[in-house]
Design a protein around this motif. Structure first.
Motif, short mmCIF file in Angstrom:
data_model
loop_
_atom_site.label_atom_id
_atom_site.label_comp_id
_atom_site.label_asym_id
_atom_site.label_seq_id
_atom_site.Cartn_x
_atom_site.Cartn_y
_atom_site.Cartn_z
N CYS A 1 0.84 -1.21 0.00
CA CYS A 1 0.00 0.00 0.00
C CYS A 1 0.87 1.25 0.00
O CYS A 1 1.53 1.58 0.99
CB CYS A 1 -0.92 0.00 1.22
N TYR A 2 0.85 1.97 -1.12
CA TYR A 2 1.67 3.18 -1.22
C TYR A 2 1.03 4.35 -0.50
O TYR A 2 1.67 5.40 -0.30
CB TYR A 2 1.97 3.53 -2.68
N MET A 3 -0.25 4.19 -0.08
CA MET A 3 -0.89 5.22 0.73
C MET A 3 -0.63 5.01 2.23
O MET A 3 -1.01 5.84 3.04
CB MET A 3 -2.40 5.21 0.47
N TYR A 4 0.01 3.88 2.57
CA TYR A 4 0.29 3.54 3.96
C TYR A 4 -0.99 3.62 4.80
O TYR A 4 -1.00 4.10 5.94
CB TYR A 4 1.37 4.45 4.55
N ALA A 5 -2.09 3.17 4.19
CA ALA A 5 -3.39 3.26 4.87
C ALA A 5 -3.44 2.30 6.05
O ALA A 5 -2.79 1.27 6.07
CB ALA A 5 -4.49 2.94 3.87
N GLY A 6 -4.24 2.66 7.01
CA GLY A 6 -4.41 1.84 8.22
C GLY A 6 -5.12 2.64 9.28
O GLY A 6 -6.32 2.48 9.51
N LYS A 7 -4.38 3.57 9.89
CA LYS A 7 -4.97 4.39 10.94
C LYS A 7 -5.59 5.67 10.36
O LYS A 7 -5.08 6.24 9.40
CB LYS A 7 -3.90 4.78 11.96
N LYS A 8 -6.66 6.08 10.96
CA LYS A 8 -7.29 7.35 10.60
C LYS A 8 -6.37 8.49 11.01
O LYS A 8 -5.80 8.49 12.11
CB LYS A 8 -8.64 7.46 11.29
N LYS A 9 -6.23 9.48 10.14
CA LYS A 9 -5.38 10.63 10.45
C LYS A 9 -6.15 11.67 11.25
O LYS A 9 -7.38 11.75 11.17
CB LYS A 9 -4.84 11.26 9.17
N GLU A 10 -5.41 12.45 11.99
CA GLU A 10 -6.02 13.57 12.70
C GLU A 10 -6.51 14.62 11.70
O GLU A 10 -5.84 14.89 10.71
CB GLU A 10 -5.00 14.22 13.64
N GLY A 11 -7.68 15.15 11.94
CA GLY A 11 -8.18 16.26 11.12
C GLY A 11 -8.63 15.87 9.73
O GLY A 11 -8.50 16.65 8.79
N GLU A 12 -9.21 14.68 9.58
CA GLU A 12 -9.71 14.29 8.27
C GLU A 12 -10.96 15.10 7.92
O GLU A 12 -11.68 15.60 8.80
CB GLU A 12 -10.01 12.78 8.23
N LEU A 13 -11.20 15.23 6.64
CA LEU A 13 -12.31 16.05 6.16
C LEU A 13 -13.65 15.55 6.72
O LEU A 13 -13.93 14.34 6.72
CB LEU A 13 -12.37 16.02 4.64
N SER A 14 -14.46 16.48 7.17
CA SER A 14 -15.78 16.15 7.69
C SER A 14 -16.77 16.00 6.54
O SER A 14 -16.49 16.38 5.40
CB SER A 14 -16.26 17.24 8.64
N PHE A 15 -17.94 15.47 6.85
CA PHE A 15 -18.98 15.36 5.83
C PHE A 15 -19.35 16.74 5.29
O PHE A 15 -19.52 16.92 4.08
CB PHE A 15 -20.22 14.68 6.40
N HIS A 16 -19.44 17.72 6.16
CA HIS A 16 -19.79 19.07 5.72
C HIS A 16 -18.74 19.61 4.76
O HIS A 16 -19.08 20.23 3.74
CB HIS A 16 -19.92 20.00 6.92
N THR B 1 -19.20 20.55 0.81
CA THR B 1 -18.83 21.87 0.27
C THR B 1 -17.90 21.72 -0.93
O THR B 1 -18.05 22.43 -1.93
CB THR B 1 -18.14 22.71 1.36
N ILE B 2 -16.94 20.80 -0.84
CA ILE B 2 -16.03 20.54 -1.97
C ILE B 2 -16.81 20.15 -3.21
O ILE B 2 -16.59 20.68 -4.31
CB ILE B 2 -15.02 19.44 -1.60
N LEU B 3 -17.74 19.24 -3.05
CA LEU B 3 -18.54 18.77 -4.18
C LEU B 3 -19.37 19.90 -4.78
O LEU B 3 -19.46 20.04 -6.01
CB LEU B 3 -19.45 17.62 -3.74
N ALA B 4 -19.95 20.72 -3.92
CA ALA B 4 -20.79 21.82 -4.41
C ALA B 4 -19.94 22.87 -5.13
O ALA B 4 -20.33 23.39 -6.19
CB ALA B 4 -21.53 22.46 -3.24
N GLU B 5 -18.77 23.18 -4.56
CA GLU B 5 -17.90 24.18 -5.17
C GLU B 5 -17.37 23.70 -6.52
O GLU B 5 -17.35 24.46 -7.50
CB GLU B 5 -16.73 24.50 -4.24
N TYR B 6 -16.92 22.45 -6.57
CA TYR B 6 -16.37 21.95 -7.83
C TYR B 6 -17.44 21.89 -8.91
O TYR B 6 -17.16 22.10 -10.09
CB TYR B 6 -15.74 20.57 -7.62
#
Length: 447
Positions: A117-132, A136-141
């Protein structure tokens, strides 16, 4: 007789509008005539055919026939190709043109610890994007013309709000692609999500439980296959992505990988199903390979794909299918926004290795898309060396930007001048590889 019959009748008064920047290369006993700006070519078998082609650059078809001392069959061969290959056509769109796509890595959390895994996925990172924030990202794009969104991870099903995220993207009429390991999809979850998405990519890295467990842990092989079944039954486009583990036993296991791939293709067909094999290994959690090892890996996996999975669908067949698009390859996907789970924005899917150009939380979409356009100008084949002067530039396309142009991995787009020309190594052997592909596939492209 005032017409020449070449599968269709052509007026002898016709003058061919032969493109500018024509190059003629002698290769393997024939002449390869390349129209650089049109990403097109014809193959002439002898000097008489080349002579007749040269006459057509100055004379009408009838006039050229009158002064041509060669055999008529050679004239017919040239005209057949000019017509069948639409050699005059100038309305070829750039394949690397506007691609209003966005990639959002929803989380770094994953229920697996895959060694590659080149993303080194496993643990959740601090400060991940919220649903809100994702909403907003989807609406803006969307305001800026966004049409396609790909959700990846980590494992996207580790987000408890995955349904709401997909529903929001669907409400905004995005074309939605999901990338998942497939092990957490219940029938109920598939029933809810499948009608909203266009495609799903599911990773399965072994041909059976034991081989898959070496990478993805025990008990996950059948779960992933069940997810493939579930989505496919709902009419969703499904792809299975396979990254075989690289070790000294891989070559001996090629037949088993090939049989597994064939079984999937036989079960699902090729209309709504795609089989994907990784032919390039990135450095991952427990994987680090040299260039030489990567070349060996590519050779083994390519032999799994062709002929073990697809029969004798060779590299030539891939080249034919790709060039039927009649497009100029001026860019790869470099420049599309890839947003990490903490909001960093990069312009390549190799998010871990690529210099972030912005952060979605502090930089507005206007700024990000301004940088995107600049990045795509920097990465355009017409801005690269030695590509910009090569007759193959729109056929080869320059290759993967972060694989061949190291400067584009850590490129500080904002402070880099647009006139900066990045350079890759391209050998005569590289060119001759394309020349031979063009010669070998030429007739197939106009049958």
């Amino acid at each position: 007789m005032d017409k020449l019959k070449v599968r269709k009748e052509i007026d002898l008064c016709k003058r061919y509008n032969v493109p500018e920047n024509i190059s003629v290369r002698s290769c393997d006993g024939v002449y390869l005539v390349v129209a650089r700006e049109h990403a097109n070519w014809i193959v002439l078998e002898n000097e008489q055919q080349l002579q007749f082609f040269e006459l057509l650059q100055s004379y009408s078809l009838g006039e050229a026939l009158e002064v041509f001392f060669g055999e008529k069959k050679d004239a017919v061969a040239v005209v057949t190709q000019l017509e069948a290959k639409r050699f005059e056509a100038a309305n070829i769109k750039p394949l690397g043109g506007d691609q209003p796509s966005i990639f959002i890595y929803l989380t770094s959390e994953c229920n697996m610890q895959c060694p590659h895994c080149y993303m080194y996925a496993g643990k959740k990172k601090e400060g991940e994007l919220s649903f809100h924030e994702i909403k907003t990202i989807l609406a803006e794009y969307k305001k800026y013309g966004g049409k396609t969104v790909c959700f990846s991870g980590g494992e996207i099903c580790m987000r408890p709000d995955i349904i709401q995220i997909v529903q929001e993207a669907s409400r905004l009429e995005y074309k939605i692609k999901l990338m998942t390991n497939g092990t957490l999809w219940t029938p109920e979850l598939i029933d809810t999500v499948a009608p909203l998405v266009d495609s799903v990519q599911i990773s399965i890295d072994g041909y059976d439980e034991e081989e898959n467990a070496r990478i993805r842990g025990r008990g996950n092989f059948q779960k992933a296959l069940d997810a493939v079944d579930g989505f496919f039954a709902k009419g969703t486009k499904v792809s299975v992505a396979i990254t075989p583990l690289y070790d000294e036993e891989l070559e001996q296991k090629a037949q088993k990988f090939g049989a597994f791939g064939r079984s999937l293709l036989e079960k699902y067909g090729q209309d709504n199903f795609t089989l994907l094999f990784s032919t390039n290994l990135l450095a991952g959690r427990e994987i680090s390979v040299s260039k030489e090892e990567n070349k060996k890996y590519e050779k083994i996996v390519t032999e799994i794909i062709y002929p073990l999975c697809y029969g004798e669908m060779t590299e030539e067949k891939k080249f034919i299918d790709f060039n039927k698009l009649s497009s100029r390859v001026n860019l790869c996907a470099y420049g599309n926004p890839y947003i990490s789970s903490t909001g960093d924005v990069a312009f390549c899917s190799e998010l871990v290795y690529t210099h972030p150009v912005a952060n979605i939380r502090k930089d507005g979409f206007a700024k990000i898309l301004e940088l995107r356009e600049k990045a795509r100008r920097l990465a355009d084949v017409d801005n690269l060396m030695p590509c910009r002067e090569c007759e193959l530039k729109y056929i080869c396309g320059g290759g993967c930007r972060t694989a061949f142009f190291e400067e584009l991995i850590q490129c500080d787009v904002d402070s880099t001048d647009v006139g900066t020309h990045f350079e890759r190594v391209c050998t005569q052997q590289d060119k001759e590889h394309f020349y031979r592909l063009m010669i070998q596939t030429n007739s197939e492209l106009f049958r």
